[in-house]
Design a protein around this motif. Structure first.
Motif, PDB file in Angstrom:
ATOM      1  N   ASP A  89       0.936  -1.349  -0.090  1.00  0.00           N
ATOM      2  CA  ASP A  89      -0.089  -0.022   0.104  1.00  0.00           C
ATOM      3  C   ASP A  89       1.008   1.171  -0.091  1.00  0.00           C
ATOM      4  OD1 ASP A  89      -2.520  -1.435   0.118  1.00  0.00           O
ATOM      5  OD2 ASP A  89      -1.909  -1.821   2.377  1.00  0.00           O
ATOM      6  N   LEU A  90       0.853   1.914  -1.055  1.00  0.00           N
ATOM      7  CA  LEU A  90       1.599   3.027  -1.253  1.00  0.00           C
ATOM      8  C   LEU A  90       0.878   4.432  -0.813  1.00  0.00           C
ATOM      9  CD1 LEU A  90       3.498   2.713  -4.756  1.00  0.00           C
ATOM     10  CD2 LEU A  90       4.291   1.854  -2.353  1.00  0.00           C
ATOM     11  N   GLN A  91       1.295   5.345   0.097  1.00  0.00           N
ATOM     12  CA  GLN A  91       0.765   6.328   0.777  1.00  0.00           C
ATOM     13  C   GLN A  91       0.668   7.595  -0.260  1.00  0.00           C
ATOM     14  OE1 GLN A  91      -1.420   5.386   2.692  1.00  0.00           O
ATOM     15  NE2 GLN A  91      -0.423   3.741   3.908  1.00  0.00           N
ATOM     16  N   ILE A  92       0.220   7.456  -1.431  1.00  0.00           N
ATOM     17  CA  ILE A  92       0.588   8.668  -2.546  1.00  0.00           C
ATOM     18  C   ILE A  92      -0.378   9.801  -2.094  1.00  0.00           C
ATOM     19  CG2 ILE A  92      -1.225   7.711  -4.095  1.00  0.00           C
ATOM     20  CD1 ILE A  92       0.902   8.395  -6.280  1.00  0.00           C
ATOM     21  N   GLU A  93      -1.398   9.388  -1.396  1.00  0.00           N
ATOM     22  CA  GLU A  93      -2.321  10.463  -0.929  1.00  0.00           C
ATOM     23  C   GLU A  93      -1.717  11.481   0.241  1.00  0.00           C
ATOM     24  OE1 GLU A  93      -3.358   7.486  -1.077  1.00  0.00           O
ATOM     25  OE2 GLU A  93      -4.766   6.992  -2.505  1.00  0.00           O
ATOM     26  N   PHE A  94      -0.503  10.801   0.872  1.00  0.00           N
ATOM     27  CA  PHE A  94      -0.040  11.578   1.778  1.00  0.00           C
ATOM     28  C   PHE A  94       0.996  12.554   1.402  1.00  0.00           C
ATOM     29  CE2 PHE A  94       2.571  11.405   6.013  1.00  0.00           C
ATOM     30  CZ  PHE A  94       1.690  12.210   6.820  1.00  0.00           C
ATOM     31  N   ILE A  95       1.145  12.697   0.079  1.00  0.00           N
ATOM     32  CA  ILE A  95       2.639  13.386  -0.244  1.00  0.00           C
ATOM     33  C   ILE A  95       2.382  14.753   0.041  1.00  0.00           C
ATOM     34  CG2 ILE A  95       3.490  14.235  -2.580  1.00  0.00           C
ATOM     35  CD1 ILE A  95       3.383  11.555  -3.740  1.00  0.00           C
ATOM     36  N   ASN A  96       1.347  15.531  -0.375  1.00  0.00           N
ATOM     37  CA  ASN A  96       1.421  16.997   0.127  1.00  0.00           C
ATOM     38  C   ASN A  96       1.331  17.174   1.635  1.00  0.00           C
ATOM     39  OD1 ASN A  96       0.983  17.576  -2.838  1.00  0.00           O
ATOM     40  ND2 ASN A  96      -0.998  17.483  -2.593  1.00  0.00           N
ATOM     41  N   ASN A  97       0.779  16.491   2.481  1.00  0.00           N
ATOM     42  CA  ASN A  97       0.616  16.669   3.865  1.00  0.00           C
ATOM     43  C   ASN A  97       2.359  16.170   4.411  1.00  0.00           C
ATOM     44  OD1 ASN A  97      -1.865  17.227   3.997  1.00  0.00           O
ATOM     45  ND2 ASN A  97      -2.407  15.028   3.805  1.00  0.00           N
ATOM     46  N   LEU A  98       2.988  15.399   3.926  1.00  0.00           N
ATOM     47  CA  LEU A  98       4.352  15.257   4.378  1.00  0.00           C
ATOM     48  C   LEU A  98       5.203  16.371   4.486  1.00  0.00           C
ATOM     49  CD1 LEU A  98       5.903  12.761   5.076  1.00  0.00           C
ATOM     50  CD2 LEU A  98       6.775  12.596   2.679  1.00  0.00           C
ATOM     51  N   PHE A  99       4.943  17.306   3.645  1.00  0.00           N
ATOM     52  CA  PHE A  99       5.749  18.610   3.686  1.00  0.00           C
ATOM     53  C   PHE A  99       5.277  19.667   5.124  1.00  0.00           C
ATOM     54  CE2 PHE A  99       6.622  17.862  -0.872  1.00  0.00           C
ATOM     55  CZ  PHE A  99       8.027  17.816  -0.693  1.00  0.00           C
ATOM     56  N   LYS A 100       3.915  19.545   5.429  1.00  0.00           N
ATOM     57  CA  LYS A 100       3.501  20.139   6.474  1.00  0.00           C
ATOM     58  C   LYS A 100       4.023  19.572   7.754  1.00  0.00           C
ATOM     59  CE  LYS A 100      -0.664  20.753   3.815  1.00  0.00           C
ATOM     60  NZ  LYS A 100      -2.177  20.825   4.099  1.00  0.00           N
ATOM     61  N   LEU A 101       4.598  18.177   7.965  1.00  0.00           N
ATOM     62  CA  LEU A 101       4.876  17.514   8.942  1.00  0.00           C
ATOM     63  C   LEU A 101       6.200  16.990   9.344  1.00  0.00           C
ATOM     64  CD1 LEU A 101       1.785  15.051   8.946  1.00  0.00           C
ATOM     65  CD2 LEU A 101       1.840  17.116  10.285  1.00  0.00           C
ATOM     66  N   ALA A 102       6.816  16.757   8.092  1.00  0.00           N
ATOM     67  CA  ALA A 102       8.332  15.776   8.200  1.00  0.00           C
ATOM     68  C   ALA A 102       9.197  16.636   8.379  1.00  0.00           C
ATOM     69  CB  ALA A 102       8.187  14.576   7.486  1.00  0.00           C
ATOM     70  N   ASN A 103      10.308  16.392   9.275  1.00  0.00           N
ATOM     71  CA  ASN A 103      11.670  16.981   9.156  1.00  0.00           C
ATOM     72  C   ASN A 103      12.319  16.151   8.473  1.00  0.00           C
ATOM     73  OD1 ASN A 103      11.098  19.281  10.861  1.00  0.00           O
ATOM     74  ND2 ASN A 103      11.345  17.918  12.868  1.00  0.00           N
ATOM     75  N   THR A 104      12.325  14.536   8.418  1.00  0.00           N
ATOM     76  CA  THR A 104      13.120  13.985   7.525  1.00  0.00           C
ATOM     77  C   THR A 104      12.154  12.595   7.464  1.00  0.00           C
ATOM     78  OG1 THR A 104      15.433  12.956   7.463  1.00  0.00           O
ATOM     79  CG2 THR A 104      14.259  12.638   9.658  1.00  0.00           C
ATOM     80  N   SER A 105      12.636  11.792   6.587  1.00  0.00           N
ATOM     81  CA  SER A 105      11.684  10.684   5.945  1.00  0.00           C
ATOM     82  C   SER A 105      12.450   9.710   5.174  1.00  0.00           C
ATOM     83  CB  SER A 105      10.648  11.087   5.347  1.00  0.00           C
ATOM     84  OG  SER A 105      10.831  11.772   3.909  1.00  0.00           O
ATOM     85  N   ILE A 106      11.846   8.643   5.197  1.00  0.00           N
ATOM     86  CA  ILE A 106      12.580   7.369   4.364  1.00  0.00           C
ATOM     87  C   ILE A 106      11.240   6.214   4.144  1.00  0.00           C
ATOM     88  CG2 ILE A 106      13.316   5.965   6.279  1.00  0.00           C
ATOM     89  CD1 ILE A 106      15.715   5.386   4.615  1.00  0.00           C
ATOM     90  N   ASP A 107      11.442   5.549   3.282  1.00  0.00           N
ATOM     91  CA  ASP A 107      10.472   4.484   3.199  1.00  0.00           C
ATOM     92  C   ASP A 107      11.124   3.055   3.676  1.00  0.00           C
ATOM     93  OD1 ASP A 107      12.323   3.893   1.058  1.00  0.00           O
ATOM     94  OD2 ASP A 107      10.905   2.848  -0.341  1.00  0.00           O
ATOM     95  N   ILE A 108      10.138   2.269   4.260  1.00  0.00           N
ATOM     96  CA  ILE A 108      10.535   1.059   4.975  1.00  0.00           C
ATOM     97  C   ILE A 108      10.478   0.083   3.865  1.00  0.00           C
ATOM     98  CG2 ILE A 108       9.985  -0.630   6.688  1.00  0.00           C
ATOM     99  CD1 ILE A 108       8.844   1.590   8.298  1.00  0.00           C
ATOM    100  N   SER A 109      11.981  -0.245   3.330  1.00  0.00           N
ATOM    101  CA  SER A 109      12.158  -1.317   2.352  1.00  0.00           C
ATOM    102  C   SER A 109      13.068  -2.326   2.948  1.00  0.00           C
ATOM    103  CB  SER A 109      12.850  -0.811   1.037  1.00  0.00           C
ATOM    104  OG  SER A 109      13.940  -0.150   1.644  1.00  0.00           O
ATOM    105  N   ASP A 110      13.987  -2.059   3.683  1.00  0.00           N
ATOM    106  CA  ASP A 110      15.030  -3.159   4.462  1.00  0.00           C
ATOM    107  C   ASP A 110      14.479  -3.404   5.764  1.00  0.00           C
ATOM    108  OD1 ASP A 110      16.413  -3.242   1.998  1.00  0.00           O
ATOM    109  OD2 ASP A 110      17.771  -1.654   2.582  1.00  0.00           O
ATOM    110  N   GLY A 111      13.695  -2.757   6.109  1.00  0.00           N
ATOM    111  CA  GLY A 111      13.401  -3.026   7.660  1.00  0.00           C
ATOM    112  C   GLY A 111      13.377  -1.840   8.846  1.00  0.00           C
ATOM    113  N   LEU A 112      12.484  -2.032   9.536  1.00  0.00           N
ATOM    114  CA  LEU A 112      11.997  -0.651  10.497  1.00  0.00           C
ATOM    115  C   LEU A 112      13.441  -0.061  10.974  1.00  0.00           C
ATOM    116  CD1 LEU A 112      10.387   1.242  11.982  1.00  0.00           C
ATOM    117  CD2 LEU A 112       9.689  -0.475  13.591  1.00  0.00           C
TER     118      LEU A 112
END
Length: 319
Positions: free
Chosen positions: A188-211
């Motif tokens: 499940d890709l959270q593509i609907e969250f893209i615009n909101n990410l800038f309002k919230l996140a200082n830094t980010s990554i996707d979980i591919s290799d493990g939490l």
């Protein structure tokens, strides 16, 4: 040799005069002036997918995992390129038709277009996908701040269980199997969250290799550590049932990767905004921990408030 040793020792120096390369330490290339972001990923049989019995599902999984690199940066994917290496057993007319149909459905779902690629003969099947999107800015790695809250979207662990079922390492009823296998092939890709990410996140990554491993990558050049609370890690109701049934350890299931959820940090004063946006968008967003001073060790804290370790830390490429 660890993949990051390889990059740092042999390739980082080649990009030192290219600010857009982000020191080869992020998910994407980002040219701020041209407002363009690009990610490249290669997927090999036996490493990234176990077989090619369902080419339509395999191609769907690898495309989504590539798009995830842009989405976690706050970039909406627009175009993609795909290159495939294989032989006549892999690229039969039947398989190619399934791949084409699957890509068509994904293009419609994510509003993206195929722009090119390459095909070569090889005895070992592999695909390389280049994803491209336009944005004024991105959410970078290594921009977290002391006392930031750590958040993750969606649920973790379902995909890993799906893989174990496909490998015949776990036997469960047919209904549960279908649920987990679908989560493996169709993250499940959270593509609907893209615009909101800038309002919230200082830094980010996707979980591919493990939490745990991806959290370390997200802050790897900062003098910070983290506390993660096991009870807070979000899982599906189906996984809750399975953990109880098989007596699995939650942290070992949820730290194995292939989730492609967004892991990000945010200032504690934004916690109300996070809750509000989660409710408005219908996207599950869970606070799972805290960024702390690097003077202290990173910890995973269990239900009894004791420090534990993830037995399985995630996937690491070794050369």
């Amino acid at each position: 040799m660890h993949e990051f040793e390889l990059i740092n020792n042999f390739f980082s120096n080649l990009s030192k005069n290219n600010m857009s390369a982000l020191n080869l330490n992020d998910d994407v290339f980002f040219d701020k002036k041209k407002k363009i972001a690009i990610s490249v990923d290669t997927y090999n049989i036996n490493t990234h997918f176990i077989d090619f019995k369902s080419p339509d599902l395999v191609i769907k999984k690898i495309l989504r995992s590539s798009l995830s690199d842009l989405i976690c940066k706050g970039v909406k994917p627009k175009f993609y390129f795909i290159s495939g290496s294989g032989n006549k057993k892999d690229f039969t007319k039947k398989n190619l038709f399934k791949i084409s149909k699957s890509l068509k459905n994904e293009q419609k779902k994510y509003n993206i277009s195929l722009c090119g690629g390459d095909t070569t003969f090889s005895n070992k099947l592999s695909f390389t996908i280049t994803s491209l999107g336009y944005s004024k800015d991105i959410v970078y790695r290594n921009k977290s701040r002391l006392n930031d809250d750590i958040y993750v979207t969606g649920n973790l662990g379902d995909s890993f269980i799906g893989l174990q079922i496909l490998k015949k390492k776990i036997k469960i009823n047919n209904k549960m199997s279908k649920f987990f296998i679908k989560k493996y092939y169709e993250p499940d890709l959270q593509i609907e969250f893209i615009n909101n990410l800038f309002k919230l996140a200082n830094t980010s990554i996707d979980i591919s290799d493990g939490l745990v491993d991806d959290l370390k990558k997200m802050i790897n050049r900062q003098n910070f550590s983290f506390h993660i609370f096991e009870k807070k890690i979000p899982i599906s109701n189906t996984l809750k049932q399975l953990i109880k049934l098989k007596k699995f350890k939650k942290i070992d299931i949820t730290s194995r990767g292939d989730d492609y959820q967004i892991l990000f940090t945010a200032n504690p004063i934004k916690s109300r905004i996070v809750k509000k946006l989660s409710k408005i968008t219908g996207i599950k967003i869970t606070k799972i921990g805290k960024i702390i001073s690097g003077r202290n060790k990173s910890k995973i804290i269990n239900l009894k408030n004791k420090q534990i370790e993830a037995k399985n830390r995630g996937y690491i490429h070794q050369f």
